[in-house]
Design a protein around this motif. Structure first.
Motif, short mmCIF file in Angstrom:
data_model
loop_
_atom_site.label_atom_id
_atom_site.label_comp_id
_atom_site.label_asym_id
_atom_site.label_seq_id
_atom_site.Cartn_x
_atom_site.Cartn_y
_atom_site.Cartn_z
N GLU A 1 0.83 -1.29 -0.02
CA GLU A 1 -0.03 0.16 -0.06
C GLU A 1 0.86 1.44 0.02
O GLU A 1 0.36 2.27 -0.71
CB GLU A 1 -1.07 0.13 1.18
CG GLU A 1 -1.96 -0.94 1.13
CD GLU A 1 -1.83 -1.94 2.30
OE1 GLU A 1 -1.05 -1.79 3.37
OE2 GLU A 1 -2.55 -3.16 2.14
N GLU B 1 2.08 1.82 -3.48
CA GLU B 1 1.10 2.22 -4.49
C GLU B 1 0.98 3.79 -4.07
O GLU B 1 0.41 4.65 -5.13
CB GLU B 1 -0.16 1.50 -4.03
CG GLU B 1 -0.23 0.21 -4.85
CD GLU B 1 -1.67 -0.39 -4.43
OE1 GLU B 1 -2.47 0.17 -4.20
OE2 GLU B 1 -1.72 -1.69 -4.68
N GLU B 2 0.69 4.06 -2.80
CA GLU B 2 0.48 5.41 -2.37
C GLU B 2 1.35 6.43 -2.84
O GLU B 2 1.20 7.41 -3.54
CB GLU B 2 0.34 5.69 -0.75
CG GLU B 2 0.00 6.95 -0.46
CD GLU B 2 0.04 7.23 1.07
OE1 GLU B 2 0.25 8.53 1.34
OE2 GLU B 2 -0.01 6.13 1.77
N ARG C 1 1.32 6.67 -6.79
CA ARG C 1 0.03 7.56 -6.92
C ARG C 1 0.48 9.30 -6.84
O ARG C 1 0.21 10.00 -7.65
CB ARG C 1 -1.18 7.09 -6.17
CG ARG C 1 -2.06 6.03 -6.45
CD ARG C 1 -2.90 5.84 -5.64
NE ARG C 1 -3.42 4.42 -5.62
CZ ARG C 1 -4.41 4.02 -6.33
NH1 ARG C 1 -5.01 4.94 -7.12
NH2 ARG C 1 -4.95 2.94 -6.47
N LEU D 1 0.55 7.65 -11.02
CA LEU D 1 0.18 6.35 -11.60
C LEU D 1 -1.22 6.04 -11.22
O LEU D 1 -1.68 6.44 -10.20
CB LEU D 1 1.24 5.29 -11.32
CG LEU D 1 2.53 5.44 -11.66
CD1 LEU D 1 3.28 4.39 -11.27
CD2 LEU D 1 2.61 5.75 -13.35
N ILE D 2 -2.04 5.28 -12.02
CA ILE D 2 -3.40 4.83 -11.58
C ILE D 2 -3.49 3.38 -12.07
O ILE D 2 -2.76 2.70 -12.80
CB ILE D 2 -4.35 5.61 -12.25
CG1 ILE D 2 -4.47 5.46 -13.79
CG2 ILE D 2 -4.49 7.00 -12.00
CD1 ILE D 2 -5.61 6.05 -14.49
N LYS D 3 -4.22 2.52 -11.52
CA LYS D 3 -4.71 1.10 -11.57
C LYS D 3 -5.40 1.02 -12.64
O LYS D 3 -6.14 1.86 -13.05
CB LYS D 3 -5.25 0.63 -10.35
CG LYS D 3 -4.32 0.29 -9.12
CD LYS D 3 -5.18 -0.37 -7.98
CE LYS D 3 -4.40 -0.52 -6.71
NZ LYS D 3 -5.28 -1.34 -5.73
N GLU D 4 -5.44 -0.36 -13.28
CA GLU D 4 -6.42 -0.62 -14.18
C GLU D 4 -7.79 -0.60 -13.70
O GLU D 4 -8.26 -1.06 -12.65
CB GLU D 4 -6.15 -2.03 -14.84
CG GLU D 4 -4.95 -2.00 -15.78
CD GLU D 4 -5.01 -3.31 -16.22
OE1 GLU D 4 -5.91 -4.15 -16.51
OE2 GLU D 4 -3.80 -3.95 -16.47
N GLU E 1 -9.36 2.42 -12.86
CA GLU E 1 -9.86 3.52 -12.10
C GLU E 1 -9.75 4.67 -13.10
O GLU E 1 -9.10 4.61 -14.18
CB GLU E 1 -8.46 3.78 -11.14
CG GLU E 1 -8.32 2.84 -9.78
CD GLU E 1 -7.28 3.12 -9.11
OE1 GLU E 1 -7.48 3.13 -7.77
OE2 GLU E 1 -6.29 3.74 -9.44
#
Length: 92
Positions: A65, A68-69, A72, A77-80, A82
């Protein structure tokens, strides 16, 4: 007796001169004290920064996490699946 008084007064004036204007005098002491205060403040700021970095390292070692944070926030960056919305402040 007169010579003794003159000698003692001369010695007193000489010592007072060294106290106020000589090496390691009172103005030097005040300046060094100010430098110590500034250095302590700087060290405090660095300790706080180090604590934040240690917490980031701990987070990065323990979980996904945090990575990821960071991706971002810093890389955008973004997830698929989103949808990314960017809200810009007004020009006023």
């Amino acid at each position: 007796m007169k010579w003794l008084t003159i000698t003692l007064l001369s010695l007193l004036v000489l010592l007072q001169y060294r106290l106020w204007f000589g090496k390691n005098s009172i103005p030097d002491y005040v300046e060094i004290k100010q430098q110590v205060t500034e250095q302590q403040q700087h060290n405090s700021n660095l300790q706080q920064r180090n604590s934040l970095l240690i917490a980031d390292i701990r987070d990065l070692k323990m979980g996904v996490e945090a990575m990821e944070e960071r991706a971002r926030n810093e890389l955008g960056l973004i997830k698929e699946g989103e949808t990314f919305y960017r809200i810009l402040p007004s020009q006023e």
